[in-house]
Enzyme design. Sequence first.
Site, PDB file in Angstrom:
ATOM      1  N   ASP A  60      14.963  90.954 122.556  1.00 54.90           N
ATOM      2  CA  ASP A  60      14.131  90.158 121.646  1.00 54.90           C
ATOM      3  C   ASP A  60      13.642  91.064 120.509  1.00 54.90           C
ATOM      4  O   ASP A  60      13.148  92.169 120.781  1.00 54.90           O
ATOM      5  CB  ASP A  60      12.945  89.629 122.479  1.00 54.90           C
ATOM      6  N   THR A 126      16.282  82.418 103.268  1.00 53.63           N
ATOM      7  CA  THR A 126      16.858  81.093 102.981  1.00 53.63           C
ATOM      8  C   THR A 126      16.302  80.490 101.697  1.00 53.63           C
ATOM      9  O   THR A 126      15.156  80.775 101.308  1.00 53.63           O
ATOM     10  CB  THR A 126      16.542  80.150 104.167  1.00 53.63           C
ATOM     11  N   ASP A 127      17.079  79.587 101.099  1.00 52.22           N
ATOM     12  CA  ASP A 127      16.596  78.863  99.916  1.00 52.22           C
ATOM     13  C   ASP A 127      15.445  77.924 100.266  1.00 52.22           C
ATOM     14  O   ASP A 127      14.750  77.430  99.376  1.00 52.22           O
ATOM     15  CB  ASP A 127      17.732  78.084  99.233  1.00 52.22           C
ATOM     16  N   GLU A 128      15.240  77.670 101.571  1.00 50.73           N
ATOM     17  CA  GLU A 128      14.191  76.719 101.952  1.00 50.73           C
ATOM     18  C   GLU A 128      12.793  77.247 101.657  1.00 50.73           C
ATOM     19  O   GLU A 128      11.836  76.470 101.633  1.00 50.73           O
ATOM     20  CB  GLU A 128      14.327  76.336 103.434  1.00 50.73           C
ATOM     21  N   TYR A 150       9.892  75.598 109.941  1.00 50.61           N
ATOM     22  CA  TYR A 150      10.951  76.614 109.826  1.00 50.61           C
ATOM     23  C   TYR A 150      10.825  77.368 108.507  1.00 50.61           C
ATOM     24  O   TYR A 150      10.790  78.608 108.479  1.00 50.61           O
ATOM     25  CB  TYR A 150      12.338  75.962 109.932  1.00 50.61           C
ATOM     26  N   ALA A 152       8.347  77.617 106.486  1.00 43.10           N
ATOM     27  CA  ALA A 152       7.094  78.377 106.386  1.00 43.10           C
ATOM     28  C   ALA A 152       7.180  79.671 107.190  1.00 43.10           C
ATOM     29  O   ALA A 152       6.685  80.721 106.768  1.00 43.10           O
ATOM     30  CB  ALA A 152       5.930  77.516 106.876  1.00 43.10           C
ATOM     31  N   LYS A 154       9.939  81.360 107.831  1.00 41.92           N
ATOM     32  CA  LYS A 154      10.826  82.288 107.103  1.00 41.92           C
ATOM     33  C   LYS A 154      10.073  82.905 105.918  1.00 41.92           C
ATOM     34  O   LYS A 154      10.237  84.093 105.622  1.00 41.92           O
ATOM     35  CB  LYS A 154      12.079  81.559 106.604  1.00 41.92           C
ATOM     36  N   TYR A 207      20.355  60.951 108.173  1.00 39.87           N
ATOM     37  CA  TYR A 207      18.932  60.703 107.927  1.00 39.87           C
ATOM     38  C   TYR A 207      18.712  59.948 106.612  1.00 39.87           C
ATOM     39  O   TYR A 207      19.253  60.331 105.568  1.00 39.87           O
ATOM     40  CB  TYR A 207      18.150  62.022 107.856  1.00 39.87           C
ATOM     41  N   HIS A 276      11.280  65.691 104.815  1.00 38.08           N
ATOM     42  CA  HIS A 276      12.650  66.049 104.430  1.00 38.08           C
ATOM     43  C   HIS A 276      12.747  66.446 102.953  1.00 38.08           C
ATOM     44  O   HIS A 276      12.515  65.630 102.065  1.00 38.08           O
ATOM     45  CB  HIS A 276      13.540  64.822 104.695  1.00 38.08           C
TER      46      HIS A 276
END
Length: 347
Positions: A60, A126-128, A150, A152, A154, A207, A276
Amino acid sequence: MKNILVTGAAGFIGSAFARYMVKKYPHYNIIVYDKLTYAGNLNNLSEIDDEGNYRFERGDIAARDVVRGILQKYDIDTIVNFAAESHVDRSILNPDAFIHTDVVGVYILLDEGRKHGIERFLQVSTDEVYGDVETGYSTEDDRFLPNSPYAASKAGGELMVRAYHVTHGMNTVITRGSNTFGPYQYPEKLLPLFITEAIDNRPLPLYGDGMQVRDWLYVDDHVTGIDVALHHGVAGEAYNIAGENEQHNIDVIKAMLKLLGKPETLIKHVPDREGHDRRYAMNCDKLRALGWQRQYDFPQALALTVQWYQDNEWWWREIKTGEYLEYFKRQYADRLAAADQDQPNNH
Ligand code: NAD
Ligand code: DAU
């Protein structure tokens, strides 16, 4: 750079990176360190099992003592961190593991890496982190507006990387990739889920209206982008890795069905993902200026991907059992039932 710890590389993109690095740089030692969560799979690495410059260690990234031991055992000088909880839907159902790995785990890797005297630390992001991009393209200096647990988590991990660079002078680089697809992707993400369900003639739970836009990047291009940033990126900087290939989800799925020779009637519009994001899109001139170039166009990469899942049923059928089925039921049973009730002729 000689002894590289690649964390999270039993997963989708990390394993592609490990396979590529082991072959491209025979003079580097690639040590994969992975907890083997539901998403980790040693089958993803079997292609390099017999290579002399590859080792695997299970553990881990948030386990401080184990991380310290591995850094010492292999005299690690470079860390490339892919380890993460990576699926948005799971972060909505249960965010605990996301904070543990994507925030605390990154901090432990940085902290132990610094004490050990790491020369380079690359964080795969990530681009997110930019959030929903209504118009235009995110550039590396844009502010963070993450919308899912997720994204947040990252963003939290990235901010810790920044802090270790500014405060401790660590040699860090961050990459922010767009929606990646290709072989060995866990069949919870849109393309591998829908390809494998379509092969079995099952309904595809799209979705909402399916008009969300993602920027699709083939995994091998993502990997070369990380390689370029690792070798040539400026310390303290972040680099976008974009596919420059914006597509509506529904169009991606129709193209995939065409390749499989399956009917569009498999598509079922189901209640939307909470929070979304409608669109992600990035500018990647900064990475291009370092010499990176994509090698794949979308139709070619999609065809390769569909073919791979057709040819490798052994790989995904083994995954789609046990815990996977429980997750699938939790995520989709009500959605599919609601869609049936609302629109009996829903396609
Ligand atoms: P994945 O879910 O396929 O793999 C994640 C890997 O990390 C697995 O092997 C898992 O066992 C391992 N892992 C999880 N928690 C761990 C822990 N605490 N310690 C050690 N290992 C742990 O993910 P992926 O799609 O390959 O994504 C890899 C990275 O790239 C992630 O950081 C993700 O945020 C980022 N990313 C993914 C995409 C995408 O479209 N898939 C796009 C941009 C960025
Ligand atoms: O943009 C980069 C990100 O891409 C990565 O950081 C993430 O790790 C990765 O999972 C991916 O996130 P997305 O949420 O964009 O990917 P996902 O495959 O889950 O969904 C892609 C699009 O398809 C999104 O608009 C939601 C939609 N979708 C997804 C699933 C799983 C559906 O319509 N139905 C589904 O069942």
